[in-house]
Write a protein that holds these residues in place. Structure first.
Motif, short mmCIF file in Angstrom:
data_model
loop_
_atom_site.label_atom_id
_atom_site.label_comp_id
_atom_site.label_asym_id
_atom_site.label_seq_id
_atom_site.Cartn_x
_atom_site.Cartn_y
_atom_site.Cartn_z
N SER A 201 2.56 0.31 -6.35
CA SER A 201 2.27 -1.09 -6.66
C SER A 201 3.51 -1.96 -6.43
N VAL B 78 2.28 5.99 -8.83
CA VAL B 78 1.32 4.87 -8.84
C VAL B 78 2.04 3.56 -9.08
N VAL C 153 0.24 7.60 0.05
CA VAL C 153 0.13 6.48 -0.88
C VAL C 153 1.32 5.54 -0.73
#
Length: 178
Positions: free
Chosen positions: A65, A61, A160
């Motif tokens: 970012s 994650v 992702v």
């Protein structure tokens, strides 16, 4: 290149990414080989594996970012993969070492660190040569957990990270990209 040093800055930035791409797996692997893995697999070991997998998820994650904000999102994505995938594989490999130490009959042969890493990678790559197989219920459950997690890593994590690259590229229209 312009005379204001931006070309030099770009080269230094790219070199930093390349050092991380090579250095992260090397450091993680070195830590794996010196980690104190001399006790058997128990509830604490299983908790450490789950905690490591949570850390892995948090890392992905955070990396996504960082990729979306990066000046060089493609390089940053390769760097993220060069850190996250070895961490993921080494978590399972360490678990297999501990399981084999605690119960050498857990696999078709006792596993040392290199054997456990080899087994982990063959499971991840879905090659499954059959030379090393889990033979106990705990070994089979742990290997099944890895196979399911492998699917998550290959599918969701890749989506992702590559989605973050797409976002990063759209945030910098017309900029030279590596």
């Amino acid at each position: 290149m312009s005379g204001d040093g931006s070309g030099r800055r770009r080269h230094v930035h790219i070199l930093g990414h390349l050092v991380c791409i090579v250095g992260s797996p090397a450091v993680l692997t070195a830590l794996y080989y010196v980690a104190p893995l001399d006790h058997g697999f128990n509830d604490l070991s299983f908790g450490a594996l789950l905690g490591g997998l949570v850390l892995f998820g948090a890392l992905v994650v955070w990396q996504a970012s960082a990729i979306s904000r990066s000046e060089y999102p493609r390089l940053r994505a390769v760097e993220a993969l060069a850190t996250a995938v070895p961490l993921f594989l080494l978590l399972f490999s360490a678990s297999y070492v501990l399981l084999s130490i605690g119960n050498p009959q857990s696999f078709s042969e006792p596993l040392d660190r290199t054997g456990a890493l080899y087994f982990t990678v063959t499971v991840f790559a879905t090659v499954g040569f059959g030379d090393i197989v889990p033979t106990t219920p705990t070994g089979r459950v742990l290997t099944t957990l890895q196979m399911v997690a492998d699917l998550v890593v290959v599918g969701i994590v890749a989506k992702v990270l590559f989605g973050a690259v797409r976002i990063g590229l759209t945030r910098r229209p017309g900029k030279y990209e590596q």
